[in-house]
Design an enzyme around this catalytic site. Sequence first.
Site, short mmCIF file in Angstrom:
data_model
loop_
_atom_site.label_atom_id
_atom_site.label_comp_id
_atom_site.label_asym_id
_atom_site.label_seq_id
_atom_site.Cartn_x
_atom_site.Cartn_y
_atom_site.Cartn_z
N SER B 135 41.21 -25.72 -26.91
CA SER B 135 40.47 -26.39 -25.83
C SER B 135 39.64 -27.56 -26.33
CB SER B 135 39.52 -25.41 -25.16
OG SER B 135 40.24 -24.35 -24.59
N GLU B 250 51.46 -12.89 -27.45
CA GLU B 250 50.24 -12.36 -28.05
C GLU B 250 49.37 -11.69 -27.00
OE1 GLU B 250 48.24 -15.84 -27.70
OE2 GLU B 250 47.08 -14.40 -26.56
#
Lengths: 375, 406
Positions: B135, B250
Amino acid sequence: MSSDFAEVHDELRVVARDLLGKAGSGAGINWRLLAESGWLGLEAPAALDGADATFAEVAVVLEEMGRAAVRSSYLGAVVLGVGTLNLLERTPGRDELLRDTAAGAVVPAVALARGGDDIAPGEAPFRIERSPRGLRLHGEAAFVPDAPDAGRLLLLARDPGDTPVIVDVEPQAGGIGRTVQPVLDATRRFGLVTADGAEVPEASVRRFAGDPQACIRRLLDRAAVAVACDSLGLSEAMLDATVAYAGVRKQFGRPIGSFQAVKHACADMLVQVSVSRQLVSAAVQSLAGDGADTCVAASMAKSYACAAAVDIAGKAMQLHGGIGYTWEGGVHVYLKRAALNRSLFGSPAAHRKRLASRYGVPPGSTVSPAGLTAR
Amino acid sequence: VTPSPPQNAAPSDLGEFRATVREWCRAHVPAEWRQAQTGASDEEFVSFQKAWFAELRRAGFAVPHWPKEWGGGMSAAEQMVLYSELAAHDAPRLVLAFVAIHHAAATLLAAGTDEQRLRHLPAILDGEIWVQGFSEPEAGSDLASLTTTARKDGDAYVVTGQKLWASGAMHADWCLLLARTDSGAPKRRGISYFLLDMRTPGIDVRPIRQATGESHFCEMFLNDVVIPATQLVGPENAGWQVAQQTLGAERGMTMLELSERLGHAGFRWLVEACARPGPGGARPLDDSLVADRLAIFETEVAGLRALSRRLVERHDAGTAGPADASIVKLYYSELLQRMMDYGSEVAGLAAHTELRKPVSSGWESGAWVLDFIGSWEWTIPGGTSEIQRTIIGERGLGLPREPVGR
């Protein structure tokens, strides 16, 4: 309500928003400033330098304090302090304390219950016992609003004749203990107050002017509605902040407020705020005008507005995204205050239970649902 | 008799395995760790986490979700047993190693070279710590708009930019980094995926204080940071595709553990909180409304656990749907939030006096109000609930896409 009143309220609101807004959210407010604004003595009689106003005016200040998430002793000193003093028998001592409170010279705190979450009069937290050396005070009250900074403690106690009275003591008096109870919401202060054989001079015992149980019930309703006003104000602040952020924060090349997921969430917040406002206004008017169904209106306002405020502040955190989750972003101040308000002076479930206790009771029945009618 | 939820229908070998794990937990979960980790310093947190990881590794419990040849090889059913027992014994969670054993491992296994796997997977088992550098301030939900650039310079890339919400960056040895390698290409086709050694000069890490008062999130400033070309994962400009491939994978693995934790620690504590007499002496649990809420939560947790298991099994079989991981993440994070909210409400004012929670604990720690506030760390990062709903609607249900500006 006349339009004159509405105008006065609008003016008060504008002044309060300006003054409290300058302090910034989570900040403390200068007590002298509140005294000079006349907000401490709104409900005190003019003869004691008060404004002869009602809880409706206090409610305006409370809502703006919630909006600004201000740190002050207003709940303890005015909602509970002035509220209690106004219900006591008039004596020179009581008049002097009310005058001093209105002037900001003394900041009282009031202990009405053993915990901070009772909604109906229960066992008084303190009791006065006779001893060979005179009257002595025993007992304990937790989560007493603004007790750590108070200059005077008004403690609800059972006198030797089992009548509820208010014992007016100095926090430093022998046998009186006061401990800060720190909470996550840094804008609120609570104290644990204990009395272990403190001396009770005759002059420190203050009696209620009417039926003590009715007075205590009224004070607890006042406290609940005051917290609901605060939650309404903070909900509005969170809605405003979220709408402003959603209008400027861009992702995917456009303001996030243009996405329906965000827009609809904001719309839901406004719907909840609108309902809260109606319920809180009804409860405030009932308290200000001595309405008959104050308990009902108070429980509706407290349970709805305080639950809604948690949803709204939570949604504000969500829609502010990562920034909303930072300390600097400040949304957490409101979320913590909203969560605390929800538990203070009765959980939504407790207030709804009180409402539900009226169902199925035949009209004219002598059965009195818990906490609703005078006993 | 109809068997209770499928995940509880334990064949005998699972029963044996459960007994083994249970015995191990009794012998190895450190006593009083919650007290020791409440208010612990950064150093105490890191050394405690590393010691606990090493302990789990010795038992073969650290990376059960990895392939057998790398030290894992447990079935989804076995993992559920392992995680449920760890939670039931209030074991610490692997907070520090989380990104290493999940995100980093999934990426290396799916898209890494043999050299990269050999270099890092054993190192992770030895305690190598990873952080995710995805991010940015202007690239949150719209991650593909990231502007950190990686300029090719001979056998290396030179990276400049700013990353945000890098959890645990101050303790990390390596970073999973997304950076733009082609600013002229459409935004999803100009991103590359790198493995960045955190000791490289030019990296400045600054912690950010969170709503809960803790500071595990960080800003990362990258100033002419040099990454050898051998640290590229997948082809140049295919980083977005690599990230998409591995993110879902994941997520399934992490959800399995978190669901068991919520079921065997979070729900148990909620029941305990409701069984504690309140100020008036009555137990909230004796109120039929409270009991009803608890039964709803128990049912929802059972659904979540089954959903997580199915996700892992479908992922292992290669049959996972495009929105399966989003469904589990959305449901988990919002259920966590609702349960912590309810815990706060039931525990009342006393819950507000819990000013700190033990580090190394789960998302549910028993400090209800703090946990409630901390639950936004699940509904915001890793794709907000709003983004998850869009993914479910568009990729899962095939609904028309929202009009998106550029």
